[in-house]
Enzyme design. Structure first.
Site, PDB file in Angstrom:
ATOM      1  N   GLU A  84       0.836  -1.217   0.000  1.00 33.26           N
ATOM      2  CA  GLU A  84       0.000   0.000   0.000  1.00 33.26           C
ATOM      3  C   GLU A  84       0.867   1.262   0.000  1.00 33.26           C
ATOM      4  OE1 GLU A  84      -3.451  -0.048   2.560  1.00 33.26           O
ATOM      5  OE2 GLU A  84      -3.545   2.139   2.597  1.00 33.26           O
ATOM      6  N   LYS A 262      -8.106  -0.383  10.993  1.00 36.44           N
ATOM      7  CA  LYS A 262      -7.472  -0.869   9.758  1.00 36.44           C
ATOM      8  C   LYS A 262      -6.222  -0.035   9.487  1.00 36.44           C
ATOM      9  CE  LYS A 262      -6.747  -1.318   5.143  1.00 36.44           C
ATOM     10  NZ  LYS A 262      -5.874  -0.520   4.278  1.00 36.44           N
TER      11      LYS A 262
HETATM   12  C1  MEV Z   1      -6.413   3.356   4.466  1.00 35.10           C
HETATM   13  O1  MEV Z   1      -5.659   2.200   4.149  1.00 35.10           O
HETATM   14  C2  MEV Z   1      -6.443   3.568   5.970  1.00 35.10           C
HETATM   15  C3  MEV Z   1      -7.325   4.726   6.447  1.00 35.10           C
HETATM   16  O2  MEV Z   1      -8.637   4.561   5.932  1.00 35.10           O
HETATM   17  C4  MEV Z   1      -7.320   4.696   7.952  1.00 35.10           C
HETATM   18  C5  MEV Z   1      -8.295   5.646   8.602  1.00 35.10           C
HETATM   19  O3  MEV Z   1      -9.337   5.966   7.999  1.00 35.10           O
HETATM   20  O4  MEV Z   1      -8.030   6.039   9.767  1.00 35.10           O
HETATM   21  C6  MEV Z   1      -6.810   6.042   5.925  1.00 35.10           C
END
Ligand code: MEV
Length: 421
Positions: A84, A262
């Site tokens: 990612e 996540k």
């Molecule tokens: C994306 O991989 C992770 C986020 O969605 C985490 C969050 O929303 O805190 C940016």
């Protein structure tokens, strides 16, 4: 560009060539030329063939290095294996803001894992439960006879807990065997012990055993990290208030908490994978722990200190090892552990909790100010430019133009490339 060889505060790392970056990592850590040559090629198929069944190849994901981390007063360069974009840069930025107030401070519990034994068909449950408790020392002795090496290292089965649970049609006893697994993740040691305990449990309870397996809700193996994020670096009080408002949703709403957590796991999994640990085990434990109070919630919490800086804290189970498992045979995992310069699973847990907090801070900070698309855009634009056929020299020109125009699309990339020819 580099403050000193053992400082992780390195700026402009991303602008260097891969060879120059490796050179810096080499100066920082104890890696050899052989390690570096292993880093550059896929693992041997013959090794892969010993790791899983029916092997036909290997799957590569990038390893990046997170900068700027100070953990319990020690600077660390942190290898992260992830597909990612923005994860490595975001963790590094968060660590840079945290290091102004001393970086990350951690608290790690003993490495205690839980093995479960499910006992069914027991006629007199209270009597059977008392019999198990009475024979605790004998039970621990049988468990510890399975792993003399672990016991020799000061680990081994330490305690038992007896729980009585019921489904709509059945009552059961569930015994928890508490095992200090020292520097291992511990699944093998615990599973061997609980399987060996089946006969004695049947004898003591006059019931029969069904499940005997490790629990991934490793809530006796907890890692905590804390950091202070500097008010000025965050752009002042209004941004801290915006941050706290964003965070508050994760603390009350499972829909947001799942995404918030996540983001934490984006960082944690990247270190787990880089060190050859079991990311499914960590994920399962983290999410179950997030729901321990009856409602799924955030694994981090935030507040303001008396100077108005943001204080971040994380708490989660971290069942990781530095011995045994894939991490001991995979050359890249061995390489990444060398960069981390860790001698214990405890030290790895300190890093994992700190990276989780950093990653979460970075995501929520971006979300509560500029949004995350801005950060994602430049790498995304490079990917689009590459897919449109840009060569090495054209890549940055096409990507920068698309970002500037706010129009990151394949058709636009092709148009820009055409106009350059
Ligand atoms: C994306 O991989 C992770 C986020 O969605 C985490 C969050 O929303 O805190 C940016």
């Amino acid at each position: 560009m580099v403050a000193n060889e053992k400082s992780s505060k390195i700026s402009g790392f991303y602008k260097l060539s891969i060879e120059q970056r490796i050179e810096i990592v080499k100066k920082f850590s104890d890696i050899s030329d052989e390690d570096i040559s292993n880093l550059k090629k896929p693992i041997d198929l013959s090794l892969a063939d010993t790791m899983i069944e029916n092997v036909i190849g290997t799957f590569e994901i990038p390893i990046g290095i997170a900068m700027n981390f100070t953990i319990n007063g020690e600077d660390k360069l942190i290898p992260m294996a992830t597909e990612e974009s923005s994860v490595v840069a975001a963790a590094s930025n968060a660590a840079k803001i945290a290091r102004i107030h001393g970086g990350f401070k951690t608290e790690i519990s003993d490495p205690l894992m839980i093995g479960q034994i499910q006992i069914l068909g027991v006629k007199d449950i209270p009597k059977a439960a008392s019999a198990i408790i009475e024979k605790k020392q004998e039970i621990l002795k049988v468990a510890n006879a399975q792993d003399k090496i672990l016991v020799g290292l000061g680990g081994g089965a330490k305690d038992i807990e007896v729980r009585i649970l019921e489904t709509s049609n059945q009552e059961m006893i569930v015994v928890h065997l508490i095992v200090d697994v020292r520097d291992a993740m511990g699944a093998n040691a615990v599973n061997t012990m609980v399987e060996a305990l089946a006969p004695i449990m049947e004898e003591l309870t006059d019931g029969y055993i069904r499940l005997k397996i490790l629990s991934n809700l490793a809530d006796k193996r907890i890692a905590k990290a804390k950091a202070v994020f500097d008010k000025e670096q965050m752009g002042g009080e209004k941004n801290i208030d915006a941050f706290l408002e964003s965070y508050s949703l994760a603390s009350i709403d499972p829909y947001r908490a799942a995404t918030h957590n996540k983001g934490i796991m984006n960082g944690i999994d990247a270190v787990i994978v880089a060190t050859g640990n079991d990311f499914r085990a960590i994920e399962a434990g983290a999410h179950a722990y997030a729901a321990r109070k009856g409602q799924y919630s955030s694994l981090t919490k935030y507040s303001k200190d008396e100077s108005g800086n943001l204080v971040g804290e994380i708490e989660l189970p971290v069942a990781v090892g530095i011995v045994g498992g894939a991490g001991s045979i995979h050359p890249k995992a061995k390489f990444c552990k060398k960069i981390l310069n860790i001698q214990s699973a405890k030290q790895l847990s300190e890093i994992i909790a700190s990276v989780g907090l950093a990653q979460n801070f970075a995501a929520v900070f971006a979300l509560s100010t500029v949004g995350i698309q801005k950060g994602h855009m430049s790498l995304h634009a490079r990917n689009i430019a590459m897919m449109a056929g840009a060569n090495k020299d054209e890549l940055d020109i096409v990507a920068e133009k698309m970002v500037k125009e706010g129009n990151v699309r394949m058709d636009r990339a092709k148009e820009i490339l055409e106009s350059m020819k």
